[in-house]
Design a protein around this motif. Structure first.
Motif, PDB file in Angstrom:
ATOM      1  N   ALA A 133      10.955   4.966  12.474  1.00  9.75           N
ATOM      2  CA  ALA A 133      11.869   4.328  12.096  1.00  9.75           C
ATOM      3  C   ALA A 133      11.384   3.616  10.945  1.00  9.75           C
ATOM      4  N   HIS A 134      10.128   3.089  10.762  1.00 13.93           N
ATOM      5  CA  HIS A 134       9.050   2.686   9.542  1.00 13.93           C
ATOM      6  C   HIS A 134       8.690   4.157   8.975  1.00 13.93           C
ATOM      7  N   GLY A 135       8.899   5.138   8.934  1.00 17.65           N
ATOM      8  CA  GLY A 135       8.799   6.296   8.146  1.00 17.65           C
ATOM      9  C   GLY A 135      10.569   5.622   7.037  1.00 17.65           C
ATOM     10  N   HIS A 184       0.894  -1.368  -0.248  1.00 12.56           N
ATOM     11  CA  HIS A 184      -0.233   0.198  -0.015  1.00 12.56           C
ATOM     12  C   HIS A 184       0.856   1.301  -0.476  1.00 12.56           C
ATOM     13  N   ARG A 185       0.875   2.140  -1.094  1.00 11.26           N
ATOM     14  CA  ARG A 185       1.855   3.131  -1.211  1.00 11.26           C
ATOM     15  C   ARG A 185       1.242   4.538  -1.000  1.00 11.26           C
ATOM     16  N   ALA A 186       1.915   5.126   0.068  1.00 11.64           N
ATOM     17  CA  ALA A 186       1.101   6.569  -0.384  1.00 11.64           C
ATOM     18  C   ALA A 186       2.366   7.610  -0.039  1.00 11.64           C
ATOM     19  N   ASP A 187       1.990   9.260  -0.224  1.00 14.74           N
ATOM     20  CA  ASP A 187       2.721   9.999  -0.522  1.00 14.74           C
ATOM     21  C   ASP A 187       4.075  10.106   1.206  1.00 14.74           C
ATOM     22  N   ASP A 188       3.421  10.496   1.655  1.00 13.10           N
ATOM     23  CA  ASP A 188       3.938  10.308   3.081  1.00 13.10           C
ATOM     24  C   ASP A 188       3.911   8.517   3.501  1.00 13.10           C
ATOM     25  N   PRO A 189       5.288   8.625   3.664  1.00 13.76           N
ATOM     26  CA  PRO A 189       5.964   7.202   3.793  1.00 13.76           C
ATOM     27  C   PRO A 189       5.478   6.766   4.661  1.00 13.76           C
ATOM     28  N   THR A 190       4.985   7.745   5.933  1.00 11.70           N
ATOM     29  CA  THR A 190       4.538   6.819   7.084  1.00 11.70           C
ATOM     30  C   THR A 190       3.143   6.314   7.612  1.00 11.70           C
ATOM     31  N   GLY A 229       2.927   1.366   3.429  1.00 10.88           N
ATOM     32  CA  GLY A 229       2.979  -0.093   4.170  1.00 10.88           C
ATOM     33  C   GLY A 229       2.862  -1.316   3.760  1.00 10.88           C
ATOM     34  N   SER A 230       2.290  -2.246   4.829  1.00 13.35           N
ATOM     35  CA  SER A 230       1.354  -3.441   3.745  1.00 13.35           C
ATOM     36  C   SER A 230       0.278  -3.745   5.114  1.00 13.35           C
ATOM     37  N   ARG A 231      -0.442  -4.395   4.848  1.00 17.62           N
ATOM     38  CA  ARG A 231      -1.122  -5.298   5.443  1.00 17.62           C
ATOM     39  C   ARG A 231      -0.617  -6.458   5.534  1.00 17.62           C
ATOM     40  N   GLY A 232      -0.533  -7.666   6.808  1.00 21.43           N
ATOM     41  CA  GLY A 232      -0.966  -8.779   6.404  1.00 21.43           C
ATOM     42  C   GLY A 232      -0.626  -9.486   7.970  1.00 21.43           C
ATOM     43  N   ALA A 233       0.510 -10.607   7.628  1.00 21.53           N
ATOM     44  CA  ALA A 233       0.365 -11.270   8.947  1.00 21.53           C
ATOM     45  C   ALA A 233       2.062 -12.170   9.418  1.00 21.53           C
ATOM     46  N   GLY A 234       2.442 -12.635  10.415  1.00 16.79           N
ATOM     47  CA  GLY A 234       3.561 -12.832  10.281  1.00 16.79           C
ATOM     48  C   GLY A 234       4.007 -13.332  11.757  1.00 16.79           C
ATOM     49  N   VAL A 256      10.654   2.686   5.162  1.00 17.16           N
ATOM     50  CA  VAL A 256       9.678   2.840   3.849  1.00 17.16           C
ATOM     51  C   VAL A 256      10.817   3.825   2.947  1.00 17.16           C
ATOM     52  N   GLN A 257      10.530   4.806   3.554  1.00 24.27           N
ATOM     53  CA  GLN A 257      11.422   5.572   2.333  1.00 24.27           C
ATOM     54  C   GLN A 257      12.856   5.453   1.243  1.00 24.27           C
TER      55      GLN A 257
END
Length: 283
Positions: free
Chosen positions: A121-123, A20-26, A29-34, A126-127
């Motif tokens: 950290a997530h942003g 799932h892409r977005a202009d704002d890197p925060t 991300g992704s949907r899913g499981a692990g 992604v960047q």
């Protein structure tokens, strides 16, 4: 104030995901499981005049770590150690980014909250193109289900209420950036269907079934991984491919029962955290 701090971040194996892409890197991300793992990454940050990053005593370039430190406006010596294979689907880059955020916050008195550090950290990851969902999963721990993409408060998570032994075998690296940077429509469709199955029935068995089906439908299986998964199934076990790496993971004793000699750990039921040092308890 302290000159150094250490954090432990669990490894993370993604069973399935959608991009799932977005202009704002925060918010991307992704949907899913692990599964998060007791095998993880220990990250230590020390004050330094210039930034340097080391993994298992080897100097490396790690863009997500450098982005975290740059966002905080600090320079540091970052040293990380791990028993996990790098580039094989265990979230090592995400762990290093999150571990750096947690420790640098303590060392440099940044006074950020947990959610703010996870977002940072997530942003950064992604960047950098090194991952989409490891950081938020590693911050949570357990068997996380990523219901909505992105970091807090955009991203939302749930979890599968289970614990399990985990076995894994890594056969080689697979470039995360190459996979998530290309056409991901078919992959994301398969990931969306897998997530629906697990949300409807949030059990370990359903997760493993959804992960195996996703790996096949997304066209990511290599021959060696496919053969190993089949061997585990023939021996009565449950296994699938770690996303994204040429790695097979199994729950219970699946790989051992199939005649392999895997690494063994368990699911980790606390998220990433600072490691208390003995002197912190004195007096």
């Amino acid at each position: 104030m302290t000159d150094e701090a250490t954090a432990f971040v669990p490894g993370h194996v993604t069973g399935f995901f959608s991009v799932h892409r977005a202009d704002d890197p925060t918010e991307a991300g992704s949907r899913g499981a692990g599964l998060t793992l007791t095998d993880g990454v220990e990250v230590t940050v020390r004050r330094a005049d210039e930034t340097a990053v080391y993994l298992d005593d080897t100097s490396i370039e790690m863009e997500p770590v450098e982005r975290v430190l740059s966002a905080l406006g600090v320079s540091a010596r970052v040293t990380a150690t791990t028993d996990l294979p790098v580039g094989s689907g265990f979230g090592v880059s995400g762990a290093m980014a999150l571990g750096t955020a947690l420790t640098a916050n303590a060392v440099f008195d940044a006074n950020l909250s947990e959610n703010e550090l996870v977002t940072l950290a997530h942003g950064a990851e992604v960047q950098s193109g090194t991952g989409l969902g490891d950081v938020v999963a590693q911050a949570r721990g357990g068997l996380p289900i990523r219901l909505e993409p992105g970091a807090p408060p955009t991203g939302t998570l749930d979890g599968i209420p289970a614990r399990t032994r985990v076995e894994y075998l890594a056969f080689g690296e697979l470039s995360t950036e190459t996979v998530i940077g290309g056409d991901t429509d078919a992959l994301s469709q398969a990931g969306t269907e897998a997530l629906s199955r697990v949300v409807a029935e949030p059990t370990l068995a359903q997760f493993m079934y959804a992960a195996r089906r996703f790996a096949r439908e997304a066209g990511l299986l290599t021959e060696r991984v496919r053969d190993t998964v089949v061997d585990v199934s023939d021996a009565g076990g449950e296994a699938s491919m770690a996303m994204l790496g040429q790695t097979v993971f199994a729950v219970g004793t699946g790989l051992s029962d199939a005649g392999y000699d895997p690494a063994v750990c368990e699911t980790h039921h606390a998220g990433a955290s600072l490691v208390a040092r003995p002197q912190e308890h004195e007096g």
